[in-house]
Design a protein around this motif. Structure first.
Motif, mmCIF file in Angstrom:
data_model
loop_
_atom_site.group_PDB
_atom_site.id
_atom_site.type_symbol
_atom_site.label_atom_id
_atom_site.label_comp_id
_atom_site.label_asym_id
_atom_site.label_seq_id
_atom_site.Cartn_x
_atom_site.Cartn_y
_atom_site.Cartn_z
ATOM 1 N N TRP A 17 0.932 -1.272 0.045
ATOM 2 C CA TRP A 17 0.063 -0.099 0.067
ATOM 3 C C TRP A 17 0.911 1.259 0.066
ATOM 4 N N ALA A 18 2.058 1.240 0.417
ATOM 5 C CA ALA A 18 2.910 2.274 0.287
ATOM 6 C C ALA A 18 3.540 2.791 -1.098
ATOM 7 N N GLU A 56 2.559 8.972 7.479
ATOM 8 C CA GLU A 56 1.916 7.834 8.123
ATOM 9 C C GLU A 56 1.683 6.853 6.985
ATOM 10 N N MET A 57 1.384 7.094 5.538
ATOM 11 C CA MET A 57 1.126 6.136 4.584
ATOM 12 C C MET A 57 1.957 5.356 4.090
ATOM 13 N N ALA A 142 -5.075 7.655 8.293
ATOM 14 C CA ALA A 142 -4.081 6.955 7.855
ATOM 15 C C ALA A 142 -4.254 5.505 7.906
ATOM 16 N N ARG A 143 -4.274 5.140 9.359
ATOM 17 C CA ARG A 143 -4.608 3.560 9.675
ATOM 18 C C ARG A 143 -5.802 3.433 9.217
ATOM 19 N N ARG A 146 -4.862 2.176 5.536
ATOM 20 C CA ARG A 146 -3.782 1.055 5.449
ATOM 21 C C ARG A 146 -4.551 0.105 5.723
ATOM 22 N N ASP A 147 -5.693 -0.050 6.644
ATOM 23 C CA ASP A 147 -6.323 -1.249 7.087
ATOM 24 C C ASP A 147 -7.308 -1.636 5.836
#
Length: 147
Positions: A17-18, A56-57, A142-143, A146-147
């Protein structure tokens, strides 16, 4: 030394995802009708939220100046092309609506820049128009993405 190895491993591990994320500048819709001019504070907090998301990402953060130069009318086609031209596979677009000093809502859309499809859309209500609340909103958002 024993702390260095996990940090090195984490820096080498690049989650899928990054890769290839480009983040557009955060937009603000202020419907609070507050009398005091808060434009400078708003711009600072929009930049703060974008910076937190980029950390964060993680992702590449575009500046308002880059967008203004390349896409003065900020049409969808132009923005998607700009993010793709900056090396993005995915783009993140965020709009925050400020209803009052206490009530804000963030809308985040992650888009596949090559296929033009929506990958994820998250909405977040947060309280307090100060740096700390915007920072916390960025970490939480961001969390969620990401999830």
């Amino acid at each position: 030394m024993r702390y260095l190895l996990p940090a090195l491993w984490l820096s080498l591990a690049s989650p899928a995802w990054a890769d290839g994320l480009v983040i557009a500048p955060v937009k603000l819709l202020d419907t609070s009708h507050e009398a005091r001019d808060q434009q400078a504070e708003h711009l600072h907090r929009q930049d703060l939220l974008a910076q937190v998301l980029a950390e964060e990402m993680p992702g590449t953060l575009l500046t308002r100046d880059e967008v203004a130069e390349a896409c003065p009318r900020e049409t969808t086609d132009c923005l998607v092309t700009l993010l793709r031209d900056r090396g993005g596979d995915r783009g993140l677009f965020i709009v925050v609506q400020k209803a009052s000093t206490l009530i804000l809502q963030a809308f985040a859309s992650e888009v596949d820049l090559k296929g033009g499809k929506l990958i994820a859309h998250k909405e977040l209500n947060f309280r307090g128009d100060n740096d700390e609340s915007w920072r916390r909103a960025g970490v939480f958002l961001a969390r969620q993405l990401r999830d």
